[in-house]
Design a protein around this motif. Sequence first.
Motif, mmCIF file in Angstrom:
data_model
loop_
_atom_site.group_PDB
_atom_site.id
_atom_site.type_symbol
_atom_site.label_atom_id
_atom_site.label_comp_id
_atom_site.label_asym_id
_atom_site.label_seq_id
_atom_site.Cartn_x
_atom_site.Cartn_y
_atom_site.Cartn_z
ATOM 1 N N LEU A 38 7.070 6.217 -6.486
ATOM 2 C CA LEU A 38 5.851 5.500 -6.093
ATOM 3 C C LEU A 38 4.716 5.821 -7.056
ATOM 4 N N TYR A 39 4.489 7.106 -7.305
ATOM 5 C CA TYR A 39 3.408 7.511 -8.204
ATOM 6 C C TYR A 39 3.671 7.056 -9.645
ATOM 7 N N LYS A 72 10.216 -4.348 -5.321
ATOM 8 C CA LYS A 72 10.599 -5.214 -4.211
ATOM 9 C C LYS A 72 9.779 -4.897 -2.957
ATOM 10 N N GLN A 73 9.369 -3.633 -2.814
ATOM 11 C CA GLN A 73 8.663 -3.204 -1.616
ATOM 12 C C GLN A 73 7.156 -3.044 -1.777
ATOM 13 N N LEU A 74 6.618 -3.071 -2.989
ATOM 14 C CA LEU A 74 5.241 -2.636 -3.203
ATOM 15 C C LEU A 74 4.408 -3.633 -4.010
ATOM 16 N N ASP A 92 2.964 -2.839 1.524
ATOM 17 C CA ASP A 92 4.390 -3.095 1.582
ATOM 18 C C ASP A 92 4.593 -4.608 1.593
ATOM 19 N N ASN A 93 5.457 -5.120 0.746
ATOM 20 C CA ASN A 93 5.678 -6.562 0.641
ATOM 21 C C ASN A 93 6.285 -7.170 1.898
ATOM 22 N N LYS A 99 -2.481 -9.842 6.424
ATOM 23 C CA LYS A 99 -3.126 -8.545 6.198
ATOM 24 C C LYS A 99 -3.559 -8.364 4.748
ATOM 25 N N TRP A 100 -3.289 -9.332 3.898
ATOM 26 C CA TRP A 100 -3.682 -9.251 2.489
ATOM 27 C C TRP A 100 -5.193 -9.329 2.362
#
Length: 102
Positions: A38-39, A72-74, A92-93, A99-100
Amino acid sequence: MAEKVPHKIIYTQRSLANIRAIRSYLLYKFTQKEVDNLYRLINEFESVVAVFPQLYPLITGSKKVRRAVLSKQLSVFYTFSKDALRIAAILDNRMDNAKWPR
């Protein structure tokens, strides 16, 4: 060719809270390896977008907010001005796009 000056990266309180929540979830469900990934994704994103802020497209219905899909998730949502780039949210995608940020 003139070298581009990188934009200053500013994280909003919302985006910092998003990162903390994602990190907690990854540590709960997975391992430190996923947190490190993630980082790494965020650092790579910062390096590129600081120099090329228009690289990612505007989100539908917005004239300022851009969305960078890091995996895919971020996704990272951001705006930029002449000298600074503001990270509005990291989401999270799989979330509902209501919520965007707008």
